[in-house]
Motif scaffolding. Structure first.
Motif, PDB file in Angstrom:
ATOM      1  N   ALA A 100       0.791  -1.273   0.009  1.00 39.33           N
ATOM      2  CA  ALA A 100      -0.022  -0.102  -0.160  1.00 39.33           C
ATOM      3  C   ALA A 100       0.799   1.371   0.008  1.00 39.33           C
ATOM      4  O   ALA A 100       0.571   2.311  -0.635  1.00 39.33           O
ATOM      5  N   SER A 103       2.639   1.571  -3.320  1.00 38.61           N
ATOM      6  CA  SER A 103       1.630   1.961  -4.415  1.00 38.61           C
ATOM      7  C   SER A 103       1.062   3.645  -4.065  1.00 38.61           C
ATOM      8  O   SER A 103       0.883   4.056  -5.351  1.00 38.61           O
ATOM      9  N   LEU A 104       1.225   4.077  -2.934  1.00 34.10           N
ATOM     10  CA  LEU A 104       0.475   5.341  -2.880  1.00 34.10           C
ATOM     11  C   LEU A 104       1.775   6.364  -3.198  1.00 34.10           C
ATOM     12  O   LEU A 104       1.358   7.373  -3.963  1.00 34.10           O
ATOM     13  N   LEU A 133      -5.869   4.388  -4.888  1.00 35.00           N
ATOM     14  CA  LEU A 133      -5.294   3.543  -4.377  1.00 35.00           C
ATOM     15  C   LEU A 133      -6.301   2.373  -3.934  1.00 35.00           C
ATOM     16  O   LEU A 133      -7.393   2.422  -3.643  1.00 35.00           O
TER      17      LEU A 133
END
Length: 139
Positions: A100, A103-104, A133
């Motif tokens: 995460a 990805s952000l 996201l």
């Protein structure tokens, strides 16, 4: 969170770029962004963990540090939490996994390119990235 090794997430990050970019974006995973810039483009401010770049011919790219240490992760999360204006998002919980988090970072840098936003628009880039996201219990 331990040091994040970015390369294992390459295919997922490139898929995010294909899904959300209106044109091709090269993902460059490098050991040191400041060094990469110094060798190719001159200096850059500090040594960020991610950076949007535009080539001489207008090509888009995103530089991502190959290893991101826990202090950097914490610092980025704190900046987003403090200045991001995301009252409805628990930043620390939402970015609790390496997947995460990286990805952000990539979506945030894409926001700069996609919207032609300068560094002064960091909060807008965060909001744009959070909207895109992927949400999954596995992130």
């Amino acid at each position: 969170m331990e040091t994040i090794i970015v390369e294992p997430f390459r295919s997922e990050l490139e898929a995010l770029l294909r899904e959300h970019a209106t044109r091709s974006v090269d993902l460059l995973i490098v050991p040191d962004i400041a060094r990469w810039c110094a060798e190719r483009r001159g200096e850059c401010l500090g040594n960020p963990c991610a950076m949007a770049i535009t080539g001489k011919a207008g090509a888009w790219g995103i530089l991502l540090r190959s290893e991101i240490d826990p202090d950097t992760v914490q610092s980025v999360k704190e900046r987003i939490d403090l200045f991001g204006g995301h009252e409805d998002i628990d930043v620390f919980q939402r970015l609790d996994s390496p997947r995460a988090f990286v990805s952000l970072l990539v979506l945030h840098e894409l926001a700069h390119l996609q919207n032609d936003w300068p560094q002064a628009k960091e909060n807008d880039c965060d909001a744009w990235a959070f909207e895109r996201l992927p949400f999954s219990e596995n992130l």
